[in-house]
Structure formats: structure tokens, C-alpha cells
Design an enzyme around this catalytic site. Structure first.
Site, PDB file in Angstrom:
ATOM      1  N   SER A   1       0.122  -6.161 -14.704  1.00 51.32           N
ATOM      2  CA  SER A   1       0.464  -4.931 -12.945  1.00 51.32           C
ATOM      3  C   SER A   1       0.272  -4.876 -12.065  1.00 51.32           C
ATOM      4  O   SER A   1      -0.111  -4.608 -10.760  1.00 51.32           O
ATOM      5  CB  SER A   1      -1.340  -3.797 -13.201  1.00 51.32           C
ATOM      6  OG  SER A   1      -0.795  -2.911 -14.425  1.00 51.32           O
TER       7      SER A   1
ATOM      8  N   LYS B   1       3.319  -4.465  -9.630  1.00 49.62           N
ATOM      9  CA  LYS B   1       3.554  -2.657  -8.666  1.00 49.62           C
ATOM     10  C   LYS B   1       2.944  -3.077  -7.501  1.00 49.62           C
ATOM     11  O   LYS B   1       3.539  -2.913  -7.072  1.00 49.62           O
ATOM     12  CB  LYS B   1       2.232  -2.087  -9.521  1.00 49.62           C
ATOM     13  CG  LYS B   1       3.061  -1.467 -10.766  1.00 49.62           C
ATOM     14  CD  LYS B   1       0.992  -1.059 -11.439  1.00 49.62           C
ATOM     15  CE  LYS B   1       1.535  -0.678 -13.430  1.00 49.62           C
ATOM     16  NZ  LYS B   1       0.746  -0.202 -14.127  1.00 49.62           N
TER      17      LYS B   1
ATOM     18  N   TYR C   1      10.863  -1.478 -15.739  1.00 49.76           N
ATOM     19  CA  TYR C   1       9.200  -1.289 -15.721  1.00 49.76           C
ATOM     20  C   TYR C   1       8.348  -1.940 -16.582  1.00 49.76           C
ATOM     21  O   TYR C   1       7.959  -3.322 -16.826  1.00 49.76           O
ATOM     22  CB  TYR C   1       8.692   0.308 -15.432  1.00 49.76           C
ATOM     23  CG  TYR C   1       6.736  -0.635 -15.842  1.00 49.76           C
ATOM     24  CD1 TYR C   1       6.402  -0.266 -14.931  1.00 49.76           C
ATOM     25  CD2 TYR C   1       5.716  -0.324 -17.459  1.00 49.76           C
ATOM     26  CE1 TYR C   1       4.302  -0.291 -15.280  1.00 49.76           C
ATOM     27  CE2 TYR C   1       4.979  -0.382 -16.923  1.00 49.76           C
ATOM     28  CZ  TYR C   1       3.940  -0.276 -16.276  1.00 49.76           C
ATOM     29  OH  TYR C   1       3.059  -0.249 -16.288  1.00 49.76           O
TER      30      TYR C   1
ATOM     31  N   TYR D   1      -7.291  -1.077 -11.433  1.00 48.03           N
ATOM     32  CA  TYR D   1      -8.529  -0.050 -12.459  1.00 48.03           C
ATOM     33  C   TYR D   1      -9.522   0.935 -11.688  1.00 48.03           C
ATOM     34  O   TYR D   1      -9.494   1.291 -10.495  1.00 48.03           O
ATOM     35  CB  TYR D   1      -8.528  -0.163 -13.564  1.00 48.03           C
ATOM     36  CG  TYR D   1      -7.640  -1.204 -13.981  1.00 48.03           C
ATOM     37  CD1 TYR D   1      -6.152  -0.927 -13.991  1.00 48.03           C
ATOM     38  CD2 TYR D   1      -8.087  -2.526 -14.039  1.00 48.03           C
ATOM     39  CE1 TYR D   1      -4.910  -2.001 -14.313  1.00 48.03           C
ATOM     40  CE2 TYR D   1      -6.782  -3.880 -14.287  1.00 48.03           C
ATOM     41  CZ  TYR D   1      -5.010  -3.195 -14.902  1.00 48.03           C
ATOM     42  OH  TYR D   1      -4.233  -3.644 -15.717  1.00 48.03           O
TER      43      TYR D   1
ATOM     44  N   VAL E   1      -3.438  -6.661 -17.032  1.00 53.35           N
ATOM     45  CA  VAL E   1      -3.850  -6.874 -18.452  1.00 53.35           C
ATOM     46  C   VAL E   1      -3.518  -7.997 -18.810  1.00 53.35           C
ATOM     47  O   VAL E   1      -4.933  -8.493 -19.345  1.00 53.35           O
ATOM     48  CB  VAL E   1      -3.607  -5.742 -19.202  1.00 53.35           C
ATOM     49  CG1 VAL E   1      -4.859  -4.219 -18.167  1.00 53.35           C
ATOM     50  CG2 VAL E   1      -2.069  -5.420 -19.588  1.00 53.35           C
TER      51      VAL E   1
HETATM   52  N1  GLU Z   1       2.516  -3.699 -18.399  1.00 48.93           N
HETATM   53  C1  GLU Z   1       1.018  -2.202 -18.624  1.00 48.93           C
HETATM   54  C2  GLU Z   1       1.089  -1.165 -19.348  1.00 48.93           C
HETATM   55  O1  GLU Z   1       2.201  -0.681 -19.022  1.00 48.93           O
HETATM   56  C3  GLU Z   1       0.599  -2.906 -17.448  1.00 48.93           C
HETATM   57  C4  GLU Z   1      -1.071  -2.370 -17.619  1.00 48.93           C
HETATM   58  C5  GLU Z   1      -2.078  -3.569 -16.382  1.00 48.93           C
HETATM   59  O2  GLU Z   1      -1.669  -4.641 -16.453  1.00 48.93           O
HETATM   60  O3  GLU Z   1      -3.144  -2.842 -15.958  1.00 48.93           O
HETATM   61  O4  GLU Z   1       0.197  -0.735 -20.038  1.00 48.93           O
END
Ligand code: GLU
Length: 302
Positions: free
Chosen positions: A61, A64, A186, A238, A256
Site C-alpha cells: 500500500s 498508493k 492495482y 490503516y 502489509v
Molecule cells: N495489495 C494489498 C491489498 O489490496 C495492499 C494492502 C496493503 O498494503 O494495505 O490487499
């Protein structure tokens, strides 16, 4: 700074076995919990690092923040018609809130929001996967940055919840491209493999008012760099962004894969990696390491 990083490495060692490695993406479940790396890059060009700071891992993430930066570059404030800017207070991959709020994700860092951001990027760029990778690669010197195709494949096979989110967004008219194309892009963005040192280097533009050090043209405007940093502070870690802000005192974005990047505008960027996660999904030892960094240096945004 080097001495402080070494102290931190010693102090977090007992925590490395306490976290839980993410297992819902099968390819991530095999990463050993013992890893720990940390790197600081200053605006003056100094680099300090310890442990596995040069070891590449799945940034997940953290990507992002890169795609949000690109979407801001491509679309500016139009983006906010389709994504909110509030902490979600629910899990990063929750479906419930999306239903309740008519397909407008709370923020660009929860999965639903990141899928909309990816959709925006896809609408503007013919070869989005290639361009996003080139964009990230352009932010770091050294070895080319690449996708970990095994991780991308592993997530494509197991990513039922993200598929559900994408189709849900589509049903609300908030995904303009083909859902499979958005998901494919994604999953690839999440699979980018980078080291702490590379991540700290790549995020320097956010502590330099949108300027990549050494480049004439800014990547994004100074106010846009402020926006990305503010979203990292309120939504980047998060469902425990409040606790992270309390303990660390810096905007951060976690993934994650166990990585966290934090920024101290005007001073430095720091990236830390330890694969064991706490119950909210943030690196357990990584969060502690960042807390120790701001406590020991006395430098935070507050
Ligand atoms: N590719 C992971 C998902 O979509 C990213 C989650 C993350 O790192 O928060 O679940």
C-alpha cells in the site's frame, strides 16, 4: 543520526518475533519475520541506514502514495469528486462503508479509494502499468525498480475482496475503466519491490515542497505535496492512524509487506521495514522504530 539508528535497531530486536506476517496474499506469507531495515535520507543528501535497508520487499500500500501523486498531477482537484479525504475508521478493505456512502471511498489510501485513483491514472495514460513503474523508477537512482510478478500473480489469484470492491465501485459508476484492467494495474502497483533506502529516496519530493532534489521542474505543486502529506498523517496507517500520529508524530504510509515511510517536511524522509505486523496491519517493530526515532532526535512535526 547513524548512532541513533543503531540504537533503535538494538532496541526493536526483541519485537521482531511478535508481529504477524501478512498471509492473505500467499506470496507474502513466506517472508521471514527476522528482517529489519531502516534508512533516513536528508534534504541535504545525507543517507543513514542500518540492517536490511538495501533489501527489496513488497511495498504494497505504500504504492498508493505514488499513484495518488500521479493522479494529482494528471487530474488535480477533480479527483476529489470521486474520493473523500477523511479517515475511514473501518478496515482498509471494508465493503460496508462503501455501500453506505454510495460508492465514494472515504480516502485514497483505503483499497476502494486506491482503486478509484488507479482508474483515474488508467483513464489518462495509455500504458498505465509501464508509466507508473517508470514514474517510481525516476524517483530513485541505482538499479531499476521493478514489479514482483509472482506477488502480483499471487494477489490476482487471491484478491477476491478487491475484486468485490472494484465491482461494487463499478455498480455505483465510480470506476470508468474495465474492472479487470483496474485490478490488474492495482495488483501490479502493490507488487513493486523496493528497499528502505530506495523508498526514503523516492519520497524526498514530499519533504521538498513537491521538488525532486536536483530537478528544475517540481513533480507536483507545493500545496499538492502538503495535501499528500496531510492524507498520510490522517489516513496513511490503516485504522490506527491516530495512534501512529500520537506515537510517531510524522505523516506515514504503511503497507502489509511490513514497510512504512514517514516524512519530516524540510528535514528528512525515513523508511523502515520489518515484516511482522500488529493487529491493525502496520509493521509492529517498524512503528516502534519510528517512535524511537522521533523521541530520540526530538524531531517531529509537533
Ligand atoms: N495489495 C494489498 C491489498 O489490496 C495492499 C494492502 C496493503 O498494503 O494495505 O490487499
Amino acid at each position: 543520526m547513524q548512532r541513533i539508528l543503531e540504537e533503535i535497531q538494538d532496541e526493536v530486536r526483541p519485537l521482531l518475533h511478535r508481529g504477524k506476517v501478512a498471509s492473505y496474499i500467499p506470496q507474502l506469507a513466506d517472508v521471514p519475520r527476522e528482517h529489519f531495515g531502516m534508512a533516513v535520507h536528508t534534504v541535504g543528501g545525507e543517507v543513514f541506514q542500518v540492517g536490511d535497508a538495501d533489501h527489496r520487499f513488497s511495498i504494497q500500500s505504500i504504492s498508493k502514495a505514488f499513484t495518488l501523486t500521479l493522479a494529482m498531477q494528471l487530474e488535480g482537484d477533480e479527483l476529489w469528486r470521486r474520493v473523500g479525504r477523511e479517515p475511514s475508521g473501518t478496515a482498509f478493505n471494508s465493503l460496508v462503508q462503501l455501500e453506505h456512502e454510495n460508492g465514494i471511498p472515504r480516502n485514497p489510501f483505503i483499497n476502494a479509494g486506491a482503486l478509484v485513483v488507479t482508474d483515474v491514472v488508467l483513464s489518462h495514460l495509455a500504458e498505465a502499468k509501464k508509466t507508473v513503474l517508470e514514474f517510481v523508477d525516476s524517483l530513485v537512482a541505482g538499479e531499476p525498480v521493478s514489479y514482483d510478478l509472482e506477488v502480483a500473480r499471487s494477489e490476482a489469484e487471491s484478491g477476491h475482496r478487491n475484486r468485490a470492491l472494484a465491482h461494487f465501485l463499478k455498480s455505483f459508476g465510480n470506476l470508468h475503466n474495465d474492472t479487470d484492467a483496474v485490478l490488474d494495474a492495482y495488483f501490479h502497483h502493490c507488487s513493486i519491490a523496493m528497499s528502505c533506502s530506495e523508498l526514503a529516496e523516492a519520497f524526498l519530493f514530499l519533504v521538498c515542497g513537491g521538488h525532486v532534489p536536483g530537478r528544475d521542474q517540481p513533480l507536483i505543486r507545493a500545496n499538492q505535496a502538503k495535501y499528500v502529506g496531510s492524507l498520510m498523517l490522517t489516513c496513511g496507517t490503516y485504522d490506527s492512524a491516530g495512534d501512529f500520529a500520537y506515537r510517531v508524530g510524522l505523516p506515514g504510509k504503511s503497507g502489509v509487506g511490513g514497510g512504512i515511510v514517514a516524512i519530516m517536511p524540510g528535514h528528512f524522509t525515513v523508511a523502515v521495514w520489518s515484516p511482522g505486523l500488529d493487529p491493525s496491519g502496520n509493521s509492529l517493530a517498524g512503528t516502534k522504530a519510528l517512535e524511537l526515532l522521533t523521541t530520540k532526535t526530538g524531531i517531529s512535526i509537533f
